[in-house]
Every structure is written in C-alpha cells, then in structure tokens.
Design a protein around this motif. Structure first.
Motif, mmCIF file in Angstrom:
data_model
loop_
_atom_site.group_PDB
_atom_site.id
_atom_site.type_symbol
_atom_site.label_atom_id
_atom_site.label_comp_id
_atom_site.label_asym_id
_atom_site.label_seq_id
_atom_site.Cartn_x
_atom_site.Cartn_y
_atom_site.Cartn_z
ATOM 1 N N PRO A 239 6.049 71.976 10.399
ATOM 2 C CA PRO A 239 7.348 71.758 9.764
ATOM 3 C C PRO A 239 8.227 70.779 10.536
ATOM 4 O O PRO A 239 8.310 70.831 11.774
ATOM 5 C CB PRO A 239 7.978 73.149 9.746
ATOM 6 N N THR A 240 8.869 69.888 9.804
ATOM 7 C CA THR A 240 9.822 68.950 10.378
ATOM 8 C C THR A 240 11.044 68.881 9.471
ATOM 9 O O THR A 240 11.047 69.422 8.360
ATOM 10 C CB THR A 240 9.209 67.532 10.506
ATOM 11 N N GLY A 241 12.065 68.194 9.933
ATOM 12 C CA GLY A 241 13.230 67.920 9.107
ATOM 13 C C GLY A 241 13.879 69.162 8.531
ATOM 14 O O GLY A 241 14.098 70.161 9.225
ATOM 15 N N GLY A 242 14.170 69.099 7.237
ATOM 16 C CA GLY A 242 14.854 70.201 6.570
ATOM 17 C C GLY A 242 14.076 71.492 6.574
ATOM 18 O O GLY A 242 14.659 72.586 6.671
ATOM 19 N N LEU A 243 12.746 71.413 6.473
ATOM 20 C CA LEU A 243 11.952 72.638 6.486
ATOM 21 C C LEU A 243 12.036 73.317 7.848
ATOM 22 O O LEU A 243 12.188 74.539 7.931
ATOM 23 C CB LEU A 243 10.494 72.327 6.144
ATOM 24 N N ALA A 244 11.953 72.543 8.905
ATOM 25 C CA ALA A 244 12.079 73.110 10.250
ATOM 26 C C ALA A 244 13.449 73.744 10.442
ATOM 27 O O ALA A 244 13.579 74.821 11.047
ATOM 28 C CB ALA A 244 11.829 72.039 11.301
ATOM 29 N N GLU A 245 14.473 73.087 9.907
ATOM 30 C CA GLU A 245 15.827 73.633 10.003
ATOM 31 C C GLU A 245 15.925 74.967 9.273
ATOM 32 O O GLU A 245 16.504 75.936 9.783
ATOM 33 C CB GLU A 245 16.819 72.638 9.420
ATOM 34 N N ALA A 246 15.374 75.028 8.066
ATOM 35 C CA ALA A 246 15.412 76.269 7.296
ATOM 36 C C ALA A 246 14.670 77.385 8.015
ATOM 37 O O ALA A 246 15.122 78.537 8.049
ATOM 38 C CB ALA A 246 14.809 76.036 5.915
ATOM 39 N N LEU A 247 13.533 77.067 8.593
ATOM 40 C CA LEU A 247 12.723 78.079 9.264
ATOM 41 C C LEU A 247 13.391 78.616 10.524
ATOM 42 O O LEU A 247 13.159 79.772 10.903
ATOM 43 C CB LEU A 247 11.341 77.517 9.597
ATOM 44 N N ARG A 248 14.221 77.807 11.172
ATOM 45 C CA ARG A 248 14.942 78.317 12.340
ATOM 46 C C ARG A 248 15.850 79.478 11.945
ATOM 47 O O ARG A 248 16.001 80.448 12.703
ATOM 48 C CB ARG A 248 15.754 77.194 12.990
ATOM 49 N N GLY A 249 16.438 79.403 10.759
ATOM 50 C CA GLY A 249 17.248 80.513 10.284
ATOM 51 C C GLY A 249 16.415 81.700 9.864
ATOM 52 O O GLY A 249 16.698 82.850 10.226
ATOM 53 N N THR A 250 15.344 81.426 9.124
ATOM 54 C CA THR A 250 14.481 82.500 8.627
ATOM 55 C C THR A 250 13.825 83.260 9.778
ATOM 56 O O THR A 250 13.666 84.483 9.718
ATOM 57 C CB THR A 250 13.399 81.913 7.711
ATOM 58 N N ASP A 251 13.439 82.537 10.835
ATOM 59 C CA ASP A 251 12.691 83.143 11.931
ATOM 60 C C ASP A 251 13.581 83.682 13.038
ATOM 61 O O ASP A 251 13.075 84.102 14.087
ATOM 62 C CB ASP A 251 11.716 82.104 12.521
ATOM 63 N N GLY A 252 14.891 83.713 12.810
ATOM 64 C CA GLY A 252 15.780 84.171 13.864
ATOM 65 C C GLY A 252 16.193 85.621 13.784
ATOM 66 O O GLY A 252 16.966 86.094 14.622
ATOM 67 N N VAL A 253 15.681 86.382 12.798
ATOM 68 C CA VAL A 253 16.204 87.731 12.570
ATOM 69 C C VAL A 253 15.882 88.700 13.703
ATOM 70 O O VAL A 253 16.596 89.691 13.902
ATOM 71 C CB VAL A 253 15.709 88.303 11.222
#
Length: 432
Positions: free
Chosen positions: A342-356
C-alpha cells in the motif's frame, strides 16, 4: 451473503446455494435484508439533548417502536430463528429504532440510526452494552433494519440478559444518508458514541435511565469499531459515559499488515477475499486518493460495474453475482500490487484502520474473542492485537471459541458462540 430469509433453515439453504455460486457468506455477516414495519414513538427534547456536543451530536431526530418480545420464550424464538443460543435469556425485550444527529467521515453534520433494545424487567437503572455489527453492503444490513437476523440478534441477546443494548447502524447504513464509509474508524467511533447519547436521551421516555458504565463489544468490522469506541470512552470523549469492559470478537485488527496479505495469499476464503478486496478499494477511495480510474485496479468488466455495487442499494445477492470468485479475476496487476504494498491514500487509510490496538492500554476488564481456523478474519489479527496491547501495558487474554460453526463458517460461528460467551461475562461483571 444472501437475501434475508424468514427462518434460519431458509438462510442455511441459501448459504449452501451461495457456496455453489448463487450467493455467498462474506465479510462478517449475511448480506441482504428487508425493512420492517414500525410504529412511531414521540421523543421530545430532553435536558441531555439540549446539552449535547457540537452539531447537536447524539440528539434525537426520531424514535420508533419496532417490536415487543413480551416474554423470555418469545425472545428465545427470535434468537433461534437467527441461529443464536438462548441459554442467557432472562427477560422479554422491547426494540426501538433511534435516528440521531452525528457527523460523517468528513466531520460534517449528518444523521444515523441504530437499534435500542430494553429488557422487560423491573429495573429502572440499566447497565449499558454497545454492540458493533459486522460488514454489510445494503443499507438494510444493519441492526435497526433487521429482525430475528444475524446482525440484530446480539443486541437482543444482551438486552434479554438485563442490559440496555445499543447497536449503531453506522454512518450511511440503516436510515442514514449517503454511502457507508466502510472500515473508517473515526466515523464508526462517532456513530457509536452518538448512538449511546441518543439512547440516553430516549431512555427516560420509557421510564428508564442508563448507567454511566458501558460494556463494549462488536464482531468482525464491529470488533475494530468496538476497540475504537472503548478507547474514546476511556479517553473521556463523553462527559457521562465511561468504559466498563471490552470484548471484541474476530476482528481484522491488522488489516493492512495481516488481513490483506492473507487475502492475496489465498488464506481467506476465495469469494470472501474477492469481495473484501473490492470493498477495500472502493470504500477507501471515497475518502482517500487510491485510484483515479477503476480500470487501474479492476479488470474488465468489473471496472465498469463494481463501484456501483457498494452504493447501499444493491443487495448481497446482487453483490455476489456482480463480483468474481477470486481476487485474481477481480484485480489488475497494479490493483494486486497496491494491496500487497500500500502507498498513497491506501496507506493513509490503513494507518487509521490498523491503529485500534496500538499505543493504548485498556484499564478495564478486556478479552479478545476469536475462533480457531477463521476463514475470513485470520486469527493472526488477534495475535497482533494482543501483542500491541501488551506492549502498551495491558495483559489481555485471548478466548479461543474453538471450531464453532454457523452455516459452514467459523467466522460467522464466532459471532453466535462469542455473543453467548460475552453476554455471560458482561452479566457477571455487572453483578460483581
């Protein structure tokens, strides 16, 4: 994933057809449902609503009485129809749909809906349970839009054990406008928190009040939502409610680092993997710049059709017919590489999803529930969550529910078995 049946046996037959290619089980629940008739209940403004946070978040727009299960026997019939156990049932239940003010994924004012279930008991002051549901594609794949179904049964089960149980539909689901921002942790958190506020505002109209401690649980997509809500409550996001216990079930807590690689490696059931991949790219692209043209990530003919399948109006059966049986049939080489790296926007989205599970430690009783051999949310997700919580100072036990089964799925089985286990544990905590 199937159209909503009227009985568990009918659902089982449809799931069998699904596995043959006509429909399918996916993403933490059975997708596709129909509406229910309701009778309106007036809910005038309360002092709590007048004191609500910005945008009137959590204030009631409407409240509707959906149905009454007058006795424990009636509740047991309801739960059995959904394929759930009945050993924890002690009270009848009255169910309501609340529509309330909240904010969307961009922080703009919107409305959302959810299910409130109250026990038919003599208790006036009720302990509160929040249940966050698994993935759905149609707006009706949500607790307040279903009855005697996989997605609503856990809320009813908790209420029948004596709690005020709330089940947010999430932003863009149920009666909420717009598309659902799937796996967007901030909007799941605000919708869940504001549903609690709406339930607190409405409860006095039934002669009840909600106690401050909230026990939080959720399944699959909702497991991540539950952890995020628990963290928000512990951090003081609401001046009234506080976290009392936390029990997520079978979540994809490490979505980018564990779940997506498992999907691409074929360790997630093939059809489920294809739908997860499609939902990930389409939903995340609505909030983050993942791709400019669907043809960049989706093979023909899916590049012209797949985005529309996730508009909230298509049923689970339509989604199943409109997606291929494997990830490789769905994705271009670039699409596959993007999920793998993942790069760009997908990587950004995953940082939120994977932070729980990262950088915080619950200070209340917490358990992580999972099922060995889960074919959708691979169990390494739970291992990673436990590891991160331990690094932050919380020694959280993992409860393996074993080889549970719901219509041939251990993932779905973990919700039915996990609900019973969590209801018992939460009830024990309330009494102690």
């Amino acid at each position: 994933m199937s159209a909503r049946p009227t009985a568990f046996a009918r659902r089982t037959r449809r799931i069998a057809a699904l596995r043959a290619g006509a429909a399918a089980v996916c993403c933490g629940l059975l997708l596709g449902s129909a509406g229910v008739s309701v009778a309106a209940v007036q809910a005038p403004a309360t002092a709590h609503e007048r004191d609500a946070p910005s945008y009137g978040r959590g204030s009631l727009v409407s409240a509707e009485k959906l149905y009454t299960l007058a006795s424990p026997a009636a509740v047991s019939t309801e739960l059995r129809r959904a394929g759930f156990e009945t050993s924890t049932v002690r009270h009848g239940v009255t169910a309501y749909r609340l529509v309330y003010r909240t904010v969307d994924a961009q922080g703009r004012p919107t409305t959302a809906s959810g299910l409130l279930a109250l026990p038919r008991s003599g208790e006036r002051r009720l302990g509160t349970v929040s249940f966050a549901h698994g993935t759905g594609s149609h707006k009706d794949d949500s607790p307040s839009m279903s009855r005697a179904e996989f997605v609503s049964a856990p809320v009813i089960a908790h209420a029948s054990a004596g709690a005020a149980a709330v089940g947010p539909d999430y932003v863009g689901m149920g009666k909420g406008p717009g598309p659902h921002p799937w796996m967007d942790i901030p909007s799941e958190t605000t919708a869940s928190l504001d549903m609690l506020r709406a339930a607190r505002a409405f409860a006095p109209h039934t002669g009840r009040t909600l106690q401050r401690p909230v026990q939080v649980t959720g399944f699959s997509q909702g497991a991540s939502a539950a952890l995020a809500l628990g963290r928000a409550l512990q951090d003081g996001a609401d001046p009234y409610f506080r976290l009392a216990a936390l029990a997520p079930i079978s979540g994809a807590y490490d979505f980018g680092g564990t779940e997506l690689p498992a999907l691409l490696e074929g360790r997630v059931e093939a059809k489920s993997g294809a739908v997860y991949a499609a939902y990930t790219l389409v939903a995340f692209n609505r909030l983050h710049p993942v791709y400019d043209d669907p043809a960049e990530v989706f093979r023909a003919p899916y590049d012209r059709t797949v985005e529309a399948l996730f508009d909230g109006a298509h049923t689970g059966e339509q989604l199943m017919r409109g997606t291929p049986g494997t990830v490789d049939e769905l994705l271009t080489a670039h699409g596959r590489d993007l999920l793998a790296h993942p790069t760009g926007g997908l990587a950004e989205a995953l940082r939120g999803t994977d932070g729980v599970c990262r950088d915080w430690a619950p200070r209340t009783p917490t358990r992580l529930y999972m099922a060995s051999g889960d074919e959708q949310a691979v169990t390494e997700n739970t291992d990673r969550c436990q590891e991160w919580l331990r690094e932050a100072g919380a020694d959280v036990p993992v409860v393996d529910l074993g080889a549970v089964d719901y219509a041939g799925s251990r993932h779905l089985g973990s919700n039915t078995a996990g609900t019973t286990a969590v209801v018992r544990w939460f009830e024990h905590l309330r009494r102690s």
